[in-house]
Design an enzyme around this catalytic site. Structure first.
Site, mmCIF file in Angstrom:
data_model
loop_
_atom_site.group_PDB
_atom_site.id
_atom_site.type_symbol
_atom_site.label_atom_id
_atom_site.label_comp_id
_atom_site.label_asym_id
_atom_site.label_seq_id
_atom_site.Cartn_x
_atom_site.Cartn_y
_atom_site.Cartn_z
ATOM 1 N N TYR A 46 -34.483 -65.227 -14.985
ATOM 2 C CA TYR A 46 -33.215 -64.844 -15.622
ATOM 3 C C TYR A 46 -32.646 -63.538 -15.054
ATOM 4 O O TYR A 46 -31.528 -63.504 -14.540
ATOM 5 C CB TYR A 46 -33.463 -64.749 -17.139
ATOM 6 C CG TYR A 46 -32.334 -64.196 -17.957
ATOM 7 C CD1 TYR A 46 -31.007 -64.563 -17.700
ATOM 8 C CD2 TYR A 46 -32.580 -63.308 -19.012
ATOM 9 C CE1 TYR A 46 -29.973 -64.059 -18.466
ATOM 10 C CE2 TYR A 46 -31.552 -62.815 -19.785
ATOM 11 C CZ TYR A 46 -30.254 -63.181 -19.504
ATOM 12 O OH TYR A 46 -29.234 -62.683 -20.268
ATOM 13 N N LEU A 83 -48.324 -64.671 -6.957
ATOM 14 C CA LEU A 83 -48.797 -63.300 -6.724
ATOM 15 C C LEU A 83 -50.322 -63.191 -6.734
ATOM 16 O O LEU A 83 -50.879 -62.197 -6.264
ATOM 17 C CB LEU A 83 -48.243 -62.371 -7.810
ATOM 18 C CG LEU A 83 -46.728 -62.135 -7.811
ATOM 19 C CD1 LEU A 83 -46.290 -61.531 -9.141
ATOM 20 C CD2 LEU A 83 -46.335 -61.210 -6.664
ATOM 21 N N ALA A 126 -41.158 -60.639 -11.653
ATOM 22 C CA ALA A 126 -41.972 -61.798 -12.050
ATOM 23 C C ALA A 126 -42.993 -61.402 -13.114
ATOM 24 O O ALA A 126 -43.841 -60.543 -12.873
ATOM 25 C CB ALA A 126 -42.695 -62.354 -10.824
ATOM 26 N N ALA A 127 -42.912 -62.014 -14.275
ATOM 27 C CA ALA A 127 -43.866 -61.714 -15.349
ATOM 28 C C ALA A 127 -43.712 -62.751 -16.447
ATOM 29 O O ALA A 127 -42.694 -63.435 -16.526
ATOM 30 C CB ALA A 127 -43.588 -60.329 -15.932
ATOM 31 N N THR A 168 -40.397 -52.591 -20.196
ATOM 32 C CA THR A 168 -39.786 -53.110 -21.424
ATOM 33 C C THR A 168 -39.864 -52.122 -22.585
ATOM 34 O O THR A 168 -40.796 -51.294 -22.648
ATOM 35 C CB THR A 168 -40.511 -54.418 -21.840
ATOM 36 O OG1 THR A 168 -40.100 -54.792 -23.167
ATOM 37 C CG2 THR A 168 -42.017 -54.269 -21.860
ATOM 38 N N TYR A 205 -48.287 -58.275 -24.456
ATOM 39 C CA TYR A 205 -47.163 -58.239 -23.505
ATOM 40 C C TYR A 205 -46.774 -56.786 -23.211
ATOM 41 O O TYR A 205 -46.747 -56.352 -22.054
ATOM 42 C CB TYR A 205 -45.965 -59.026 -24.068
ATOM 43 C CG TYR A 205 -44.693 -58.769 -23.321
ATOM 44 C CD1 TYR A 205 -44.565 -59.131 -21.981
ATOM 45 C CD2 TYR A 205 -43.614 -58.124 -23.930
ATOM 46 C CE1 TYR A 205 -43.397 -58.875 -21.277
ATOM 47 C CE2 TYR A 205 -42.446 -57.863 -23.231
ATOM 48 C CZ TYR A 205 -42.339 -58.234 -21.903
ATOM 49 O OH TYR A 205 -41.193 -57.966 -21.214
ATOM 50 N N ASN A 229 -32.763 -55.175 -24.968
ATOM 51 C CA ASN A 229 -32.583 -56.640 -25.069
ATOM 52 C C ASN A 229 -31.645 -57.162 -23.991
ATOM 53 O O ASN A 229 -30.416 -57.071 -24.145
ATOM 54 C CB ASN A 229 -32.100 -57.004 -26.465
ATOM 55 C CG ASN A 229 -33.228 -56.951 -27.468
ATOM 56 O OD1 ASN A 229 -33.824 -55.894 -27.681
ATOM 57 N ND2 ASN A 229 -33.563 -58.081 -28.044
ATOM 58 N N PHE A 277 -34.502 -64.307 -38.850
ATOM 59 C CA PHE A 277 -35.857 -63.930 -39.244
ATOM 60 C C PHE A 277 -35.876 -62.664 -40.096
ATOM 61 O O PHE A 277 -36.113 -61.571 -39.588
ATOM 62 C CB PHE A 277 -36.737 -63.743 -38.008
ATOM 63 C CG PHE A 277 -36.875 -64.994 -37.170
ATOM 64 C CD1 PHE A 277 -37.042 -66.240 -37.766
ATOM 65 C CD2 PHE A 277 -36.841 -64.930 -35.783
ATOM 66 C CE1 PHE A 277 -37.177 -67.384 -36.998
ATOM 67 C CE2 PHE A 277 -36.984 -66.068 -35.008
ATOM 68 C CZ PHE A 277 -37.146 -67.304 -35.616
ATOM 69 N N ASP A 279 -41.810 -57.992 -35.277
ATOM 70 C CA ASP A 279 -40.456 -57.514 -34.959
ATOM 71 C C ASP A 279 -40.234 -56.115 -35.531
ATOM 72 O O ASP A 279 -40.173 -55.952 -36.749
ATOM 73 C CB ASP A 279 -39.398 -58.443 -35.586
ATOM 74 C CG ASP A 279 -39.110 -59.668 -34.739
ATOM 75 O OD1 ASP A 279 -39.361 -59.619 -33.516
ATOM 76 O OD2 ASP A 279 -38.622 -60.663 -35.298
HETATM 77 N N1 UFG Z 1 -34.006 -63.537 -34.088
HETATM 78 C C1 UFG Z 1 -33.635 -64.328 -35.140
HETATM 79 N N2 UFG Z 1 -33.602 -65.673 -34.938
HETATM 80 C C2 UFG Z 1 -33.925 -66.256 -33.758
HETATM 81 C C3 UFG Z 1 -34.305 -65.430 -32.681
HETATM 82 C C4 UFG Z 1 -34.340 -64.068 -32.888
HETATM 83 O O1 UFG Z 1 -33.343 -63.853 -36.236
HETATM 84 O O2 UFG Z 1 -33.878 -67.491 -33.657
HETATM 85 C C5 UFG Z 1 -34.014 -62.079 -34.272
HETATM 86 C C6 UFG Z 1 -35.373 -61.468 -34.018
HETATM 87 O O3 UFG Z 1 -36.163 -61.488 -35.178
HETATM 88 C C7 UFG Z 1 -34.976 -60.056 -33.565
HETATM 89 C C8 UFG Z 1 -33.622 -60.248 -32.875
HETATM 90 O O4 UFG Z 1 -33.143 -61.516 -33.347
HETATM 91 O O5 UFG Z 1 -34.799 -59.245 -34.684
HETATM 92 C C9 UFG Z 1 -33.721 -60.305 -31.371
HETATM 93 O O6 UFG Z 1 -34.743 -61.236 -31.022
HETATM 94 P P1 UFG Z 1 -34.980 -61.740 -29.540
HETATM 95 O O7 UFG Z 1 -36.091 -62.741 -29.600
HETATM 96 O O8 UFG Z 1 -33.691 -62.159 -28.935
HETATM 97 O O9 UFG Z 1 -35.442 -60.431 -28.770
HETATM 98 P P2 UFG Z 1 -36.641 -59.414 -29.123
HETATM 99 O O10 UFG Z 1 -35.987 -58.168 -29.639
HETATM 100 O O11 UFG Z 1 -37.669 -60.013 -29.960
HETATM 101 O O12 UFG Z 1 -37.320 -59.239 -27.703
HETATM 102 C C10 UFG Z 1 -36.795 -58.477 -26.666
HETATM 103 C C11 UFG Z 1 -37.298 -59.010 -25.336
HETATM 104 C C12 UFG Z 1 -38.798 -58.880 -25.250
HETATM 105 C C13 UFG Z 1 -39.181 -57.449 -25.514
HETATM 106 C C14 UFG Z 1 -38.589 -56.970 -26.801
HETATM 107 C C15 UFG Z 1 -38.855 -55.517 -27.014
HETATM 108 O O13 UFG Z 1 -36.942 -60.357 -25.186
HETATM 109 O O14 UFG Z 1 -39.241 -59.256 -23.977
HETATM 110 O O15 UFG Z 1 -37.186 -57.147 -26.808
HETATM 111 O O16 UFG Z 1 -39.442 -55.376 -28.262
HETATM 112 F F1 UFG Z 1 -40.522 -57.356 -25.601
#
Ligand code: UFG
Length: 323
Positions: free
Chosen positions: A11, A52, A74-75, A117, A141, A170, A206, A279
């Site tokens: 991405y 890798l 890449a991860a 991150t 992670y 994000n 959530f 979260d």
């Molecule tokens: N959320 C929902 N419903 C969903 C998906 C997400 O309510 O279907 C909420 C999550 O609970 C969170 C927010 O939307 O509060 C953002 O969630 P994402 O999954 O989009 O992103 P994250 O903040 O969980 O994760 C991102 C990166 C990770 C990184 C993290 C840092 O994708 O790689 O930020 O904490 F680790």
């Protein structure tokens, strides 16, 4: 300038490869296509399909290519999966990354730009989060990324390998050509837009009982083109450093939902369900250091423009990269 870019079928890597190629860089994409998509590899790049973990091959190709810089995207990046299978995360995100750092040293590469991150901070005590805030990851992670930041720090001190650890908040948005296509998709914005596309009946929010103004979690959404810009700027940093990359303003899950409704004109039904474990309530970057030291200027300051870019990409890629 020659750049060896791992994860260029993914991405953020694909957007960064496009950004660099548009500006005249020579880019070699190195990707095993396990989670990436061949359609996301910019055709102007040289492409090497390999893993890798094949250390000898990696060292050979990096030495042969005489690269000025390595950019390591890449991860594996699913927090939940990392809690179930930590070995997968430490092997790829740490052990394989060490192979790459060794290859960079062997190939006399000048600069190493690493995709780190916000997850390295765990649950921050203060927001906005500054670079020197305590780093206590709450999942493998984040820990795997933090460990590799430390490896780079020692390589910089011992071998003189200059590095930039870019801590994305994000990542969101799409370029004209490349966008987000994960399987399974877990991120908020693509999921909301899948509802607007009619692919899901409703979105799940959530938790709405967090200690935030509307009870939902707050995040700092940063466009992938702004991340790409930071990668280019990092090539010219005079010294090694860590940089938090976000816009500096936080939006709640409900605010993102409202914005997605406005952009798409779709009601996007949503239901509040219990919290997702792990979260943190608030993640907002303080990116002053990147602005001051790198001269970084994010262009997408508002979530509407970010979500619009994804909505537009979906017009040409309604099913992502799959045919
Ligand atoms: N959320 C929902 N419903 C969903 C998906 C997400 O309510 O279907 C909420 C999550 O609970 C969170 C927010 O939307 O509060 C953002 O969630 P994402 O999954 O989009 O992103 P994250 O903040 O969980 O994760 C991102 C990166 C990770 C990184 C993290 C840092 O994708 O790689 O930020 O904490 F680790």
């Amino acid at each position: 300038m020659r750049v060896f870019l791992t994860g260029g079928a993914g991405y953020i890597g694909s957007a960064c490869a496009e950004y660099l190629l548009d500006r005249g860089y020579e880019v070699t994409v190195f990707d095993d296509l396990i989670t990436g998509h061949i359609e996301a590899v910019d055709p102007r790049a040289k492409f090497i399909k390999a893993n890798l973990s094949d250390r000898e091959n990696l060292i050979k190709v990096v030495k042969e290519g005489k690269y000025d810089a390595v950019m390591h995207f890449a991860a594996f990046s699913l927090v939940g999966e990392s809690m179930k299978n930590p070995s997968k995360y430490f092997n790829n995100n740490l052990a394989n990354a060490i192979n790459l750092a060794d290859a960079a040293v062997a190939g006399e590469v000048k600069t190493f730009v690493f995709s780190s991150t916000a997850a390295t901070f765990g649950e921050p005590k203060e927001v906005p989060i500054k670079e020197d805030a305590p780093q206590h990851p709450i999942n493998p992670y984040g820990e795997s990324k933090l460990c590799f930041e430390k490896v780079l720090n020692w390589y910089s001190r011992i071998y003189g390998l200059k590095y930039a650890a870019l801590r994305y908040f994000n990542a969101a948005g799409a370029t004209g050509k490349y966008g987000e296509d994960h399987n399974p998709e877990t991120h908020l914005i693509p999921i909301l837009l899948q509802v607007a596309q009619g692919k899901r009946e409703k979105a799940l929010l959530f938790g709405d009982d967090y200690d935030t103004p509307d009870g939902t979690c707050i995040r700092d959404y940063i466009h992938i083109l702004d991340l790409a810009q930071a990668h280019e700027k990092a090539l010219f940093a005079p010294k090694s450093g860590h940089y938090n990359l976000g816009t500096g303003s936080g939006l709640s899950v409900k605010q993102i939902l409202d914005t997605a409704r406005k952009v798409t004109g779709h009601p996007i039904p949503a239901e509040v369900v219990p919290r997702r474990p792990g979260d943190p309530p608030r993640l907002i970057a303080c990116s002053d250091r990147a602005r001051q030291e790198l001269g970084w200027e994010p262009k997408f300051e508002d979530a509407g423009a970010i979500i619009e870019s994804v909505w537009k990409w979906l017009e040409t890629h309604p099913n992502g990269y799959s045919k």
